[in-house]
Design a protein around this motif. Structure first.
Motif, PDB file in Angstrom:
ATOM      1  N   PRO A   7      42.127-123.854   2.150  1.00  0.00           N
ATOM      2  CA  PRO A   7      41.224-124.094   3.272  1.00  0.00           C
ATOM      3  C   PRO A   7      41.798-125.211   4.130  1.00  0.00           C
ATOM      4  CG  PRO A   7      40.095-124.343   1.154  1.00  0.00           C
ATOM      5  CD  PRO A   7      41.553-124.307   0.881  1.00  0.00           C
ATOM      6  N   SER A   8      41.815-125.010   5.431  1.00  0.00           N
ATOM      7  CA  SER A   8      42.367-126.054   6.299  1.00  0.00           C
ATOM      8  C   SER A   8      41.485-126.259   7.513  1.00  0.00           C
ATOM      9  CB  SER A   8      43.767-125.685   6.789  1.00  0.00           C
ATOM     10  OG  SER A   8      44.314-124.676   5.990  1.00  0.00           O
ATOM     11  N   TYR A   9      41.150-127.476   7.732  1.00  0.00           N
ATOM     12  CA  TYR A   9      40.323-127.817   8.891  1.00  0.00           C
ATOM     13  C   TYR A   9      40.980-128.998   9.591  1.00  0.00           C
ATOM     14  CZ  TYR A   9      36.241-129.359  11.518  1.00  0.00           C
ATOM     15  OH  TYR A   9      35.375-129.753  12.514  1.00  0.00           O
ATOM     16  N   ASN A  10      41.417-128.778  10.806  1.00  0.00           N
ATOM     17  CA  ASN A  10      42.170-129.803  11.546  1.00  0.00           C
ATOM     18  C   ASN A  10      43.307-130.387  10.720  1.00  0.00           C
ATOM     19  OD1 ASN A  10      40.391-129.367  13.591  1.00  0.00           O
ATOM     20  ND2 ASN A  10      39.198-131.236  13.256  1.00  0.00           N
ATOM     21  N   GLU A  11      44.178-129.523  10.263  1.00  0.00           N
ATOM     22  CA  GLU A  11      45.264-129.983   9.385  1.00  0.00           C
ATOM     23  C   GLU A  11      46.624-129.645   9.970  1.00  0.00           C
ATOM     24  OE1 GLU A  11      44.732-131.642   6.624  1.00  0.00           O
ATOM     25  OE2 GLU A  11      42.867-130.982   5.673  1.00  0.00           O
ATOM     26  N   GLU A  12      46.763-129.670  11.299  1.00  0.00           N
ATOM     27  CA  GLU A  12      48.031-129.235  11.897  1.00  0.00           C
ATOM     28  C   GLU A  12      49.246-129.928  11.283  1.00  0.00           C
ATOM     29  OE1 GLU A  12      47.852-129.984  16.069  1.00  0.00           O
ATOM     30  OE2 GLU A  12      47.454-132.113  15.849  1.00  0.00           O
ATOM     31  N   PHE A  37      46.117-119.183   4.117  1.00  0.00           N
ATOM     32  CA  PHE A  37      45.540-120.332   4.809  1.00  0.00           C
ATOM     33  C   PHE A  37      44.279-119.873   5.515  1.00  0.00           C
ATOM     34  CE2 PHE A  37      49.865-121.893   4.402  1.00  0.00           C
ATOM     35  CZ  PHE A  37      49.669-123.240   4.153  1.00  0.00           C
ATOM     36  N   ILE A  38      43.207-120.642   5.364  1.00  0.00           N
ATOM     37  CA  ILE A  38      42.004-120.321   6.111  1.00  0.00           C
ATOM     38  C   ILE A  38      41.746-121.448   7.091  1.00  0.00           C
ATOM     39  CG2 ILE A  38      39.530-119.865   6.004  1.00  0.00           C
ATOM     40  CD1 ILE A  38      41.504-119.389   2.908  1.00  0.00           C
ATOM     41  N   ASP A  39      41.887-121.117   8.355  1.00  0.00           N
ATOM     42  CA  ASP A  39      41.623-122.112   9.379  1.00  0.00           C
ATOM     43  C   ASP A  39      40.126-122.121   9.653  1.00  0.00           C
ATOM     44  OD1 ASP A  39      41.362-123.691  11.518  1.00  0.00           O
ATOM     45  OD2 ASP A  39      42.442-122.407  12.915  1.00  0.00           O
ATOM     46  N   ASP A  40      39.484-123.186   9.205  1.00  0.00           N
ATOM     47  CA  ASP A  40      38.027-123.273   9.252  1.00  0.00           C
ATOM     48  C   ASP A  40      37.571-123.737  10.636  1.00  0.00           C
ATOM     49  OD1 ASP A  40      35.403-123.472   8.620  1.00  0.00           O
ATOM     50  OD2 ASP A  40      35.609-125.077   7.158  1.00  0.00           O
ATOM     51  N   GLY A  41      37.939-122.998  11.661  1.00  0.00           N
ATOM     52  CA  GLY A  41      37.531-123.346  13.023  1.00  0.00           C
ATOM     53  C   GLY A  41      38.063-124.683  13.500  1.00  0.00           C
ATOM     54  N   THR A  46      46.013-126.040  14.225  1.00  0.00           N
ATOM     55  CA  THR A  46      46.178-125.550  12.859  1.00  0.00           C
ATOM     56  C   THR A  46      46.574-124.080  12.804  1.00  0.00           C
ATOM     57  OG1 THR A  46      44.567-127.157  12.094  1.00  0.00           O
ATOM     58  CG2 THR A  46      45.016-125.335  10.628  1.00  0.00           C
ATOM     59  N   PHE A  47      45.866-123.238  13.564  1.00  0.00           N
ATOM     60  CA  PHE A  47      46.162-121.810  13.444  1.00  0.00           C
ATOM     61  C   PHE A  47      47.535-121.451  14.024  1.00  0.00           C
ATOM     62  CE2 PHE A  47      45.659-117.199  14.092  1.00  0.00           C
ATOM     63  CZ  PHE A  47      45.388-116.863  12.778  1.00  0.00           C
TER      64      PHE A  47
END
Ligand code: UDP
Ligand code: MG
Length: 308
Positions: A7-12, A37-41, A46-47
């Motif tokens: 899970p990744s949230y703002n993890e560029e 990888f799940i880009d949590d919005g 990140t995406f």
């Protein structure tokens, strides 16, 4: 095959590092794997980073949520997307040591269906966060009936467990406790939480409180029973007070006690409101579940881009 769910949230800043670290490790150990990888919005790139990685490495896949649905939803999306015989959840910031996946994997090969990562040390957390986490886990452990003090989302689960978890109809899930609840044969691996590589923790106090409350209420109705217990205690106390009041009345001393009246009013009013609040919370939960909205909405997948 092993699915690694991240899970990744703002993890560029962390995506590439995480992908490379894990892939290198898996190559070394010759474990067939996929990285999801799940880009949590996320609000940053990140995406884009995930897409870049997926073009570079064929093992990497990515999902993009239409908005931030939370880590729990991200874990579920990952589980749903996974094709492996087992899956492991890893944080994007590499605070969970990826080397431990190997240890977990070999335990899985020995026949364990859930391999829990257990924190031996909570890493660099503030005293406030620590206290908060501690009381939350104490409550949770009590309800789940398992010591959850040092558990984390760092877990490896077998396909059987994944399917069982995915078949649960409920929307408000708590992965960490559900894997205990599912009751499969489990083993533990200890690890030390590392410092975050890049960026900062996504948990604000508000988010944490919400997370804690929502997890407790999604798992147990004990707060409702607590209301009854509290009500009974209050009733006993009030019974005592009424006797005292009556005695005073007959002794002709009843004019005083204005303070008592106010205090009692406040106490009863306060506890009633609190009780209503707790009940209301559960009604809200029922409302949410009844609506049956999906846990998350996926807006993009890296596979889509590949197909074009
Ligand atoms: N995360 C997520 N959605 C959120 C918040 C966090 O997917 O709404 C991810 C985040 O990208 C990271 C993991 O969950 O991979 C743990 O988050 P974080 O490191 O911020 O939490 P901490 O380690 O401080 O508990
Ligand atoms: Mg972290």
């Amino acid at each position: 095959m092993l699915s690694v769910i991240i899970p990744s949230y703002n993890e560029e800043l962390n995506i590439e590092l995480a992908a490379e670290t894990v892939l290198e490790l898996m190559k070394k150990e010759q474990i067939d794997c996929e990285l999801i990888f799940i880009d949590d919005g996320s609000k940053d790139k990140t995406f884009e980073k995930i897409t870049e990685c997926s073009e570079k490495y064929r093992e990497v896949k990515g999902l993009n949520f239409s908005r931030n649905f939370g880590k729990e939803a991200a874990i579920y999306a990952g589980l749903e997307e996974s094709k492996g015989d087992c899956a492991v959840i890893l944080d994007c910031d590499l605070q969970f040591p990826p080397e431990k996946i190997i240890e977990m994997y070999s335990l899985w090969q020995d026949g364990f269906e859930v391999v829990e990562g257990i924190k031996t040390d909570r890493g660099n957390e503030g005293i406030f966060y620590r206290l908060f986490a501690k009381s939350f886990y104490n409550i949770m452990s009590y309800f789940v009936g398992v010591d959850m003090q040092s558990t984390s989302d760092f877990k490896l689960v077998d396909r059987k467990v994944i399917d069982a978890l995915l078949s649960l109809p409920e929307r408000n899930t708590f992965f960490r406790a559900l894997s205990f609840w599912s009751g499969f044969k489990s083993a533990q691996v200890e690890f030390q939480v590392r410092d975050r590589k890049n960026g900062k923790s996504k948990w604000s106090f508000k988010k944490l409180t919400k997370y804690a409350v929502s997890n407790i209420t999604s798992f147990t109705t004990a707060p409702l029973q607590l209301i009854t217990v509290f009500g009974s205690i209050l009733l006993l106390f009030l019974g005592g007070m009424s006797v005292q009041t009556l005695v005073r009345f007959f002794l002709g001393q009843s004019a005083e006690g204005f303070t008592t009246v106010i205090l009692l009013l406040l106490l009863i009013g306060g506890s009633l409101m609190m009780a209503l609040g707790i009940i209301g919370y559960y009604i809200a939960r029922i409302y949410e579940e009844v609506k049956g909205r999906p846990r998350y909405i996926i807006s993009k997948k890296t596979d889509d881009e590949k197909d074009k």
